[in-house]
Motif scaffolding. Structure first.
Motif, mmCIF file in Angstrom:
data_model
loop_
_atom_site.group_PDB
_atom_site.id
_atom_site.type_symbol
_atom_site.label_atom_id
_atom_site.label_comp_id
_atom_site.label_asym_id
_atom_site.label_seq_id
_atom_site.Cartn_x
_atom_site.Cartn_y
_atom_site.Cartn_z
ATOM 1 N N VAL A 1 -70.690 -2.807 -27.472
ATOM 2 C CA VAL A 1 -70.798 -3.641 -28.668
ATOM 3 C C VAL A 1 -69.516 -3.495 -29.480
ATOM 4 O O VAL A 1 -69.234 -2.431 -30.034
ATOM 5 C CB VAL A 1 -72.024 -3.247 -29.516
ATOM 6 C CG1 VAL A 1 -72.028 -4.004 -30.844
ATOM 7 C CG2 VAL A 1 -73.313 -3.519 -28.745
ATOM 8 N N LEU A 2 -68.732 -4.572 -29.532
ATOM 9 C CA LEU A 2 -67.461 -4.575 -30.253
ATOM 10 C C LEU A 2 -67.549 -5.587 -31.386
ATOM 11 O O LEU A 2 -67.917 -6.747 -31.160
ATOM 12 C CB LEU A 2 -66.317 -4.957 -29.319
ATOM 13 C CG LEU A 2 -66.221 -4.208 -27.983
ATOM 14 C CD1 LEU A 2 -65.055 -4.754 -27.161
ATOM 15 C CD2 LEU A 2 -66.060 -2.715 -28.206
ATOM 16 N N ALA B 1 -61.950 -2.787 -41.938
ATOM 17 C CA ALA B 1 -61.680 -2.641 -40.511
ATOM 18 C C ALA B 1 -61.389 -3.978 -39.851
ATOM 19 O O ALA B 1 -61.981 -5.001 -40.182
ATOM 20 C CB ALA B 1 -62.868 -1.976 -39.824
ATOM 21 N N ASP B 2 -60.473 -3.930 -38.884
ATOM 22 C CA ASP B 2 -60.226 -5.081 -38.017
ATOM 23 C C ASP B 2 -61.189 -5.075 -36.831
ATOM 24 O O ASP B 2 -61.533 -6.127 -36.298
ATOM 25 C CB ASP B 2 -58.792 -5.047 -37.484
ATOM 26 C CG ASP B 2 -57.764 -5.120 -38.595
ATOM 27 O OD1 ASP B 2 -57.826 -6.061 -39.397
ATOM 28 O OD2 ASP B 2 -56.893 -4.223 -38.670
ATOM 29 N N MET B 3 -61.592 -3.865 -36.413
ATOM 30 C CA MET B 3 -62.478 -3.723 -35.249
ATOM 31 C C MET B 3 -63.346 -2.493 -35.469
ATOM 32 O O MET B 3 -62.881 -1.485 -36.032
ATOM 33 C CB MET B 3 -61.636 -3.559 -33.974
ATOM 34 C CG MET B 3 -62.423 -3.219 -32.721
ATOM 35 S SD MET B 3 -61.320 -3.037 -31.276
ATOM 36 C CE MET B 3 -62.483 -2.304 -30.100
ATOM 37 N N LEU B 4 -64.603 -2.565 -35.029
ATOM 38 C CA LEU B 4 -65.523 -1.442 -35.167
ATOM 39 C C LEU B 4 -66.301 -1.253 -33.866
ATOM 40 O O LEU B 4 -66.565 -2.220 -33.138
ATOM 41 C CB LEU B 4 -66.515 -1.667 -36.305
ATOM 42 C CG LEU B 4 -65.943 -1.951 -37.699
ATOM 43 C CD1 LEU B 4 -65.884 -3.456 -37.941
ATOM 44 C CD2 LEU B 4 -66.784 -1.293 -38.793
ATOM 45 N N TYR B 5 -66.667 -0.009 -33.600
ATOM 46 C CA TYR B 5 -67.527 0.323 -32.462
ATOM 47 C C TYR B 5 -68.359 1.535 -32.850
ATOM 48 O O TYR B 5 -68.016 2.254 -33.802
ATOM 49 C CB TYR B 5 -66.704 0.595 -31.197
ATOM 50 C CG TYR B 5 -65.775 1.791 -31.295
ATOM 51 C CD1 TYR B 5 -66.090 3.002 -30.682
ATOM 52 C CD2 TYR B 5 -64.570 1.708 -31.991
ATOM 53 C CE1 TYR B 5 -65.238 4.088 -30.761
ATOM 54 C CE2 TYR B 5 -63.715 2.792 -32.079
ATOM 55 C CZ TYR B 5 -64.045 3.977 -31.462
ATOM 56 O OH TYR B 5 -63.197 5.061 -31.548
ATOM 57 N N ALA B 6 -69.476 1.771 -32.135
ATOM 58 C CA ALA B 6 -70.433 2.781 -32.577
ATOM 59 C C ALA B 6 -70.982 3.591 -31.416
ATOM 60 O O ALA B 6 -71.013 3.135 -30.268
ATOM 61 C CB ALA B 6 -71.585 2.116 -33.326
ATOM 62 N N ASP B 7 -71.418 4.805 -31.731
ATOM 63 C CA ASP B 7 -72.169 5.598 -30.767
ATOM 64 C C ASP B 7 -73.462 4.866 -30.414
ATOM 65 O O ASP B 7 -73.924 3.988 -31.159
ATOM 66 C CB ASP B 7 -72.508 6.971 -31.349
ATOM 67 C CG ASP B 7 -71.277 7.801 -31.688
ATOM 68 O OD1 ASP B 7 -70.172 7.438 -31.231
ATOM 69 O OD2 ASP B 7 -71.428 8.803 -32.410
ATOM 70 N N HIS B 8 -74.067 5.239 -29.297
ATOM 71 C CA HIS B 8 -75.263 4.521 -28.872
ATOM 72 C C HIS B 8 -76.102 5.395 -27.938
ATOM 73 O O HIS B 8 -75.730 6.525 -27.617
ATOM 74 C CB HIS B 8 -74.885 3.207 -28.180
ATOM 75 C CG HIS B 8 -73.949 3.384 -27.027
ATOM 76 N ND1 HIS B 8 -72.579 3.426 -27.183
ATOM 77 C CD2 HIS B 8 -74.168 3.531 -25.694
ATOM 78 C CE1 HIS B 8 -71.990 3.589 -26.009
ATOM 79 N NE2 HIS B 8 -72.947 3.664 -25.092
#
Length: 477
Positions: free
Chosen positions: A128-129, A86-93
């Protein structure tokens, strides 16, 4: 082993020790850089981060309130980054919100996948990135324009492989506790105008890079190529309705009171109401031959399907004009102004301006929604960035009968507007033509997060399909 460096803004002066401590529990964590008095939305800030970082991954925390990372959350994010490239990730929170009794409540906040058409500058990635440093640096080096507000938007549009981690990996404090209906119009609030102008520039540049930008060249609506019909009336006001006993009488009265120099009718598609709406409509239709009351034979129609039924009806006029069953026209000249705009602006669709009101018709914030971000040169490109085109909407019926609306009850008008704008001019009227009433019965007044996500996911899909169509159209030009 992969390591990650974190960058945290500090604008409000809040103690961020909790945030730093939650990062430090990961063995991959190498340190935090506090960004005092600067904004992550500026190009200069992103350039300074690109120059400073030495680790393989970068974490940007976009808020300046305390953040609590989950157990081994950073390790999990980095493991997925390595697995997926991945170049970029993000998540549930989770979100901490204040309940009615003043106690803190932890609420789940799931997110949606970022697809090709997820071009909204307010796409919800959470706070959060995580970026692969090499991808981050490459994107920042390619930025030729200095932005004050749009740099983070520009950055994420340049990321090729964006991964959504559908796991709840951190807890943040939510400070915007407004209902969904109150947030709905932030993107057209006049106080955000400077931001929106810059966001349009970012999106336009992206569309040009990927071959989806359309020049301001349009087809003029012409009956040649369409089925020739002798319309009995010039225009039809179309009102789909289901269980609106409190409002439908006002809507119909507003439509029937229009003063025009042409014949028109009102077509109400009553989608099997059960609350007494049907009886009201039967009573009005019996006293007024200009009201066409349709009850579908089918039981599988959404709002788009009801529109299709009305538009294909033999009594539909040359122009089909929208009125929601909650709302009313602002005056008796609305229909005349809309129909005149078709010939004056040589367009296949017209969009007006509306006033937000409460149920008693008192103006409420954000006031007049005029969509003045629309321009002749770039409106149909910028339409891929924003989440709506305005109201009331009106269409040239011969074209509408060939395109049709999606049989949904959300986003159907937006999909149609994008499709029409791909080839035809959309006319604009900046006089207030319409009063949009907000009340507890509105379908979007107070949606839960799952419904908001479902709506946004569908509109992003609409944009994805339209984006792909425009890229192919440019390639074949």
């Amino acid at each position: 082993m992969s390591n990650i460096e974190c960058f945290v803004p500090s604008m409000s002066g809040e103690d961020i020790s909790v945030t730093v401590e939650s990062f430090s529990r990961s063995s991959a964590f190498t340190g935090v850089t506090i960004l005092s008095g600067v904004s992550l939305r500026t190009t200069d800030t992103l350039r300074s981060i690109a120059e400073a970082v030495s680790e393989k991954f970068i974490l940007l925390y976009t808020k300046d309130h305390p953040l609590e990372m989950g157990m081994f959350a950073l390790d999990r994010i980095l493991a997925i980054a390595e697995d997926t490239g991945a170049d970029m990730l993000y998540a549930d929170h989770y979100e901490l919100v204040t309940g009615e009794d003043g106690a803190a409540l932890r609420k789940r906040h799931p997110l949606i996948a970022c697809q090709k058409g997820a071009l909204r500058d307010d796409f919800d990635f959470g706070s959060v990135l995580v970026f692969r440093s090499s991808s981050f640096k490459r994107a920042v080096r390619a930025m030729e324009t200095d932005y004050e507000f749009g740099a983070l938007y520009d950055l994420r549009l340049r990321m090729k492989n964006i991964v959504h981690i559908s796991e709840f990996l951190y807890t943040e404090i939510e400070t915007d506790n407004r209902k969904s209906g109150e947030k709905l119009f932030d993107y057209v609030d006049p106080k955000n105008r400077d931001v929106q102008i810059e966001m349009e520039k970012v999106c336009t540049a992206h569309l040009k890079r990927i071959g989806a930008w359309l020049e301001p060249k349009f087809k003029d609506p012409d009956i040649n190529g369409f089925e020739r019909v002798d319309f009995n009336v010039k225009a039809s006001v179309v009102i789909p309705v289901f269980n609106r006993i409190r409002t439908v009488k006002d809507a119909v009265a507003s439509a029937l009171s229009q003063k025009t120099d042409f014949p028109y009718n009102v077509i109400v598609v009553d989608n099997h109401s059960t609350d007494g709406t049907t009886g009201i409509l039967e009573e009005i239709a019996a006293a007024n031959p200009d009201l066409v009351h349709l009850v579908p034979a089918r039981h599988d129609l959404g709002i788009g399907g009801c529109w299709n039924l009305a538009v294909h009806h033999e009594l539909c006029g040359e122009y089909a004009v929208q009125l929601d069953s909650d709302d009313v026209y602002s005056g008796p000249d609305t229909l005349q102004k809309i129909v005149d705009a078709f010939s004056e602006q040589k367009c296949a669709m017209v969009v007006g301006t509306y006033q937000m009101t409460d149920f008693q018709m008192n103006p409420i914030p954000p006031g007049v929604i005029d969509h003045k971000e629309w321009t002749e040169d770039n409106g149909r490109n910028n339409a891929l960035r924003i989440n709506g085109l305005g109201a009331p909407r009106a269409f040239w019926t011969p074209l509408l009968r060939t395109i049709n609306l999606p049989n949904t009850s959300y986003g159907e008008d937006y999909a149609l507007g994008l499709r029409i704008s791909r080839e035809y001019r959309i006319g604009r009227i900046y006089d207030v033509l319409y009063c949009c009433r907000r009340w507890d019965g509105n379908s979007d007044a107070a949606l839960d997060i799952d419904k908001v996500n479902a709506n946004n996911l569908y509109k992003d899909r609409i944009r994805t399909w339209e984006l792909e169509a425009r890229i192919r159209m440019n390639r074949n030009a």
